[in-house]
Motif scaffolding. Structure first.
Motif, PDB file in Angstrom:
ATOM      1  N   ARG A 104       4.206   3.054 -30.964  1.00 11.32           N
ATOM      2  CA  ARG A 104       3.658   4.081 -30.070  1.00 11.32           C
ATOM      3  C   ARG A 104       2.482   3.553 -29.259  1.00 11.32           C
ATOM      4  N   PHE A 107       3.761   0.988 -26.718  1.00 16.59           N
ATOM      5  CA  PHE A 107       4.623   1.472 -25.631  1.00 16.59           C
ATOM      6  C   PHE A 107       3.946   2.554 -24.791  1.00 16.59           C
ATOM      7  N   ASN A 108       3.324   3.512 -25.430  1.00 10.46           N
ATOM      8  CA  ASN A 108       2.632   4.582 -24.700  1.00 10.46           C
ATOM      9  C   ASN A 108       1.814   5.376 -25.713  1.00 10.46           C
ATOM     10  N   ARG A 110      -0.123   7.676 -25.607  1.00 12.52           N
ATOM     11  CA  ARG A 110      -0.248   9.130 -25.457  1.00 12.52           C
ATOM     12  C   ARG A 110       0.757   9.884 -26.330  1.00 12.52           C
TER      13      ARG A 110
END
Lengths: 186, 186, 186, 186, 186, 186
Positions: A104, A107-108, A110
């Motif tokens: 997470r 990759f992103n 948020r």
């Protein structure tokens, strides 16, 4: 073969202190991280780099080691630095015991269910990576509002800034991460 | 008052070695650069920073000190870092003896009449500041084509990366440059 | 619980054909991919989506399935789509038998040692993801120069465009990937 | 001549069902839209495309057909897709009976006097077109605050995402719109 | 009502010369362009604006009036200026007698079949609109290579720069174009 | 030698009125600003430019001359226009009597301790320089909230827009500032 695209072979012989440090890496990690091997063409440069790195990532701080590694990965993701995403992504998986969290953040960030304190840190770190000339008191205050001290803010800023440096050295020299990282803590 | 927006007062007393270093700054420059005063809340951090800085900017290198300062300013201009533009802009004026050159590098280095070798360095440094995830062998080769060795490329990359770190620490903490810089070498 | 942030529960009961399709997924993959569960609130939408997906990713093409998955991941990396990076990153690892390749494409495809044909495909796919209003004949010719037929170019373009659609549906709805993907083919 | 820069001639003969569909287009619109002629080199691809298109743009939805066309045009304007601006700009003029509205959405939708619900939809659609990796619950809530249901949000997201796909196929293949659109509903 | 969002009513009475100029506009165009009505709160400002406008767009130049209008529209499209796209889009349709060309330049000039000389002009004008701090001798040479004189280059630059000014005045003040433009020369 | 990269020599002889104007520049400033010498290849263009310039920067306005110069420099900094940063940076130093303020506005205006009214003006001017297609009533209202009249807003917008024009003419033609500026008011 050097771990970068530059023909800068390791000092030979390495000074005994460096040899001991590298042996310690092998003992603890199973290998000498390529970033150290890359700097080892010049022992002064290697020492300056490791002193700063160790102070920031391993020294005393109000931020946990995992928090510092998450900042490292969030910055490296913003910058798409392959070396740092692989090496520090593994560290997040290891320190958190949560392989999914590692992906997470890489990759992103948020998408991760983070406590507000950590979310604020990563938001600040990514803002520092992009349009940092516009950072203002309100941005620092947002960290204080989550309970960070001014010393904590310095540490968030220093770690985020440091990876904006190392991401660039790694990418500019095509530094390759050690293959061992890929399978770690999956 | 601290030289940043963070309430991190200088260690008190400073260790004798730091006191001597600061006294040397006053002797040579007339003042202690605020970046050092900012780091002085923690002497280990100050030492790690100065060791890296001094190695990169003052240590042995195929790049002249002026070339390294021009990289510092071109990166800082791209990043709009007030502290570094003021402090290192003054250094370019001083080392070159050319006040106009200082403004050119700080405002838009492309307007300066630079030899191709320096132009290639600054182009690489600015590229490293922006979209560095796309740097490829061709970018490194462009430097070799201007006569840079792989060691020189490492130094260009390291200096450009370093100012991408310090620009961020300075901007994230609202670090103020010493007022003495503004009038120097005009 | 729905696999997105939207309260759109699955049609109940699902039509027999859909039940058979989902059972087949469980048999082959061990689970029903969340993207299918997300669309299943409306069986017409699910069918339209799967028809297009299956034609593009599994149908006859001059592009191998691995090449199509690498395009999917390179686009999803550019767009930082967590769902697609996790699900299709696993597919790249699986189809290639090379876990490191999966991370390279997901983090920064430029670091992978790819044959020129694949590199050209991914460059085109990323260009289509960004400033595609400026794509010109020269961009298509670059693919032809690597031996792609016009039909192959259509397929590169269609797959890249498709993931620019699904990346957006997934991100706009906060679609969560199945946790099983993370450990696959490591 | 094909309606794109790719040499992909129409299947010949077209299956009877496709022939009937194309004849219906001529009857209703006066011509076969070039996007259909472009896909007709492969009837499976044509069918998958039209099934998805018809579901999204003509199927049951809480969004009116005009609202869906406005999303299409706002996205296509953001992306500068000539084909879609021409074809769907005409649709906005036609469905609204307001030629000026058509130009406003195609040039800069922010200048149009839209009800808050529509303005929120277009803002979301454009956000999905740009930096959609940062879309968060607050963005979805802004739509709910204007009275949209979760199903409506899915439809806004799906239409915006779909045109991010078709804009790219059209631009990557240099697809030409039928000249008849230009003068329609002026 | 003023033609902008600012409460700046027209000077009253307008000086006789301005009244004659506005009457001439009505005679020739059917209306007074709103940009002139917007500036008419201050006759000195109106006169300075029209003097510059008329010199650039109607004065002697190696560029045809249509070429200058195409530059105006290409810049306004890049900037998404509704006022200028409407008003000068109409001018391109009128001067060229080609309504489709008007839409091409307003939506994406790259799709138009333009002679290389015009294509080079528009490319330069759009480059001047974006990252113009990096314009170099090679950019000017590209225009000379298409047969433009240095005076022609000045005119391309001046027209592109002028619309970068007026686009901003129009957008910052929410200037509304006269509705008559929309249907002209379709 | 011309003050730009274009071979456009000054009209010869200059008309008496222009000669008087240039003589006045020499008397007041010590030199003829190069921007005037650049335009002097065509006296009509020179006159149109100076009329607009003098109205905006020297004419009656609710904004002080220093405020207008600060807008000029903030816009030129955003655009990295060497000519305008040098010439108008000197003007800010001179009008304010504060050399440090000149560097702050030229390097990063956010670091300056400005009253809220001026800060709002510069924020609006920079917004107009970047993504101005999204300027909305709220942006204008922010200026009214700081006490600006609609006429003041027009003036902020006009000055910011004007420097977006001249920055582009200067950069597109590689216009060189007079060397005298560099040392002024340090």
């Amino acid at each position: 073969m050097t771990p970068t695209a530059l023909d800068l072979p390791q000092a030979n012989p390495l000074p005994p202190e460096t040899q001991r440090y590298f042996a310690l890496c092998v003992e603890k990690l199973g290998f000498v991280p390529n970033v150290l091997r890359a700097y080892a063409f010049d022992v002064d440069k290697l020492n300056a780099f490791t002193a700063l790195y160790n102070d920031l990532m391993l020294g005393p701080s109000g931020l946990s080691k995992l928090e510092r590694e998450m900042i490292a990965v969030a910055v490296s993701a913003e910058n798409r630095c392959f070396y740092c995403l692989v090496a520090h992504g593994a560290a997040v998986r290891q320190l958190s015991g949560d392989p999914e969290l590692g992906e997470r953040i890489a990759f992103n960030w948020r998408t991760a269910a983070l406590e507000p304190r950590v979310r604020a840190m990563l938001a600040f770190a990514v803002r520092m990576t992009r349009a940092f000339a516009e950072i203002a008191e309100a941005d620092r205050q947002a960290l204080r509002d989550e309970g960070l001290s001014d010393r904590d803010i310095w540490d968030v800023a220093s770690v985020a800034a440091f990876f904006n440096m190392t991401n660039r050295v790694a990418s500019a020299t095509a530094m390759e991460p050690n293959p061992e990282y890929h399978g770690q803590a999956r």
